[in-house]
Design a protein around this motif. Sequence first.
Motif, short mmCIF file in Angstrom:
data_model
loop_
_atom_site.label_atom_id
_atom_site.label_comp_id
_atom_site.label_asym_id
_atom_site.label_seq_id
_atom_site.Cartn_x
_atom_site.Cartn_y
_atom_site.Cartn_z
N TYR A 26 -31.51 45.26 -5.11
CA TYR A 26 -32.41 44.54 -6.00
C TYR A 26 -33.86 44.65 -5.55
O TYR A 26 -34.76 44.86 -6.36
N LEU A 27 -34.09 44.53 -4.25
CA LEU A 27 -35.44 44.65 -3.72
C LEU A 27 -36.00 46.05 -3.97
O LEU A 27 -37.16 46.21 -4.36
N SER A 28 -35.17 47.05 -3.79
CA SER A 28 -35.59 48.43 -4.05
C SER A 28 -35.95 48.62 -5.52
O SER A 28 -36.95 49.28 -5.84
N LEU A 30 -37.05 46.33 -7.54
CA LEU A 30 -38.33 45.65 -7.78
C LEU A 30 -39.50 46.51 -7.32
O LEU A 30 -40.53 46.59 -8.00
N HIS A 31 -39.34 47.17 -6.18
CA HIS A 31 -40.40 48.07 -5.71
C HIS A 31 -40.61 49.23 -6.68
O HIS A 31 -41.74 49.64 -6.92
N ASP A 32 -39.52 49.75 -7.24
CA ASP A 32 -39.64 50.83 -8.23
C ASP A 32 -40.40 50.36 -9.47
O ASP A 32 -41.25 51.08 -9.99
N VAL A 33 -40.09 49.16 -9.94
CA VAL A 33 -40.78 48.61 -11.12
C VAL A 33 -42.26 48.39 -10.80
O VAL A 33 -43.14 48.71 -11.61
N LEU A 61 -45.89 38.92 -10.21
CA LEU A 61 -44.59 38.25 -10.11
C LEU A 61 -43.71 38.92 -9.06
O LEU A 61 -43.03 38.24 -8.28
N ILE A 62 -43.73 40.23 -9.03
CA ILE A 62 -42.93 40.96 -8.04
C ILE A 62 -43.42 40.67 -6.63
O ILE A 62 -42.64 40.46 -5.70
N ARG A 63 -44.74 40.62 -6.45
CA ARG A 63 -45.30 40.35 -5.12
C ARG A 63 -44.94 38.95 -4.64
O ARG A 63 -44.85 38.72 -3.43
N GLU A 64 -44.76 38.02 -5.56
CA GLU A 64 -44.34 36.66 -5.17
C GLU A 64 -42.94 36.67 -4.56
O GLU A 64 -42.65 35.89 -3.67
N VAL A 65 -42.09 37.56 -5.03
CA VAL A 65 -40.71 37.66 -4.55
C VAL A 65 -40.66 38.38 -3.22
O VAL A 65 -39.90 38.03 -2.32
#
Length: 66
Positions: A26-28, A30-33, A61-65
Amino acid sequence: MSSITLKFKIPEEREEAESAMRGVDYLSALHDVENYCRNAIKHDEGCSEQCEVYLEKVRDLIREVD
């Protein structure tokens, strides 16, 4: 070396267990997005200002996660 052990009650907590095991995936994703958004903002000449604003919001939003 330290270690962490997670225990789940199966079948009640099967979804939680699967989410924990796939966390890196999931983290990967998010980094792709986030990279897709960055590249669209930086290189996509067809991306309007409004599009850039939304893509930056997604990146925030992604950086918050992360």
